[in-house]
Design a protein around this motif. Structure first.
Motif, mmCIF file in Angstrom:
data_model
loop_
_atom_site.group_PDB
_atom_site.id
_atom_site.type_symbol
_atom_site.label_atom_id
_atom_site.label_comp_id
_atom_site.label_asym_id
_atom_site.label_seq_id
_atom_site.Cartn_x
_atom_site.Cartn_y
_atom_site.Cartn_z
ATOM 1 N N GLU A 114 -48.359 22.238 22.801
ATOM 2 C CA GLU A 114 -47.463 21.566 21.878
ATOM 3 C C GLU A 114 -47.753 20.071 21.865
ATOM 4 O O GLU A 114 -48.326 19.522 22.806
ATOM 5 N N SER A 115 -47.344 19.434 20.783
ATOM 6 C CA SER A 115 -47.484 17.989 20.694
ATOM 7 C C SER A 115 -46.519 17.323 21.677
ATOM 8 O O SER A 115 -45.543 17.928 22.114
ATOM 9 N N ASN A 116 -46.817 16.096 22.047
ATOM 10 C CA ASN A 116 -45.921 15.345 22.931
ATOM 11 C C ASN A 116 -45.710 13.948 22.373
ATOM 12 O O ASN A 116 -46.265 13.589 21.322
ATOM 13 N N GLU A 117 -44.923 13.147 23.075
ATOM 14 C CA GLU A 117 -44.549 11.827 22.568
ATOM 15 C C GLU A 117 -45.762 10.924 22.389
ATOM 16 O O GLU A 117 -45.851 10.180 21.403
#
Length: 222
Positions: free
Chosen positions: A35-38
């Protein structure tokens, strides 16, 4: 992520398709496993702003007068960064430093931040939503194609082109790519739209971009 973006972009380029489609597909593949993160989102947002900045540099004041009201509306609903990035690019584009700034920013953007932006866009695609909303996705895409062909084709015809040339111009204007996705992604980050809207828009980008070459070939056979 960057290696995947470069690889898929190269493959799509060899297939005669825009590099960004390969980068988005690379993001879709990566999104299956992680998943994408900050941090990724921040890099992605910076890539989006660079795209809008470059769009501003490549525009002129007459173009801004045409898009000024929509841009101000967008800023009014909480996406001021869209107008800000475009405005800064537009202002610099009117100076003697335009070429120098554009060259340096393009190198920085297209070597890192912009490819990561398109990869992150691919990671946000929700395939389940497209399957559940397939009818709306197809209808939305069809409307996007018809509106471009009709609007741009009519404009060309009124400008003095014949019917065949006007049709070809309208078809040639069908694709929607980087700047539109940049605006939608920033709107998503600001909470103006939901992930479902971005997913439908990405579907539309893929279909309109891939369908344009065969449609143009058909139009030139008329």
């Amino acid at each position: 992520m960057l290696a995947t973006a470069k690889l898929l972009g190269w493959i799509f380029e060899k297939l005669g398709q825009p590099i960004v489609l390969g980068q988005i597909l690379g993001g879709l593949i990566i999104g299956v496993f992680t998943e994408s993160n900050e941090i990724i989102r921040e890099f992605s947002n910076l890539g989006a702003l660079i795209l809008l900045f470059l769009a501003g540099i490549e525009s002129d004041l007459q173009e801004f007068k045409r898009v000024g009201k929509p841009s101000i509306f967008v800023a009014g609903v909480g996406v001021a960064s869209i107008l800000g990035a475009y405005m800064v690019g537009l202002i610099i584009g009117q100076t003697s430093y335009r070429k120098q700034v554009e060259d340096h920013v393009s190198i920085l953007g297209y070597s890192l931040f912009i490819p990561l932006f398109f990869v992150e866009v691919g990671m946000r695609i929700e395939l389940n939503y497209i399957l559940h909303a397939s009818f709306f996705a197809v209808l939305y895409t069809a409307m996007a194609i018809v509106s471009k062909v009709a609007g741009c084709g009519m404009g060309a015809y009124l400008a003095g082109f014949d019917l065949k040339a006007s049709l070809r111009i309208g078809i040639g204007m069908i694709p929607r790519l980087g700047v539109e996705l940049a605006m939608l992604t920033i709107a998503l980050s600001s909470g103006v739209i939901g992930p479902e809207a971005l997913t439908i828009a990405i579907f539309m980008v893929f279909v309109t971009t891939i369908s344009t070459p065969p449609l143009l070939k058909w139009a030139y056979k008329l």
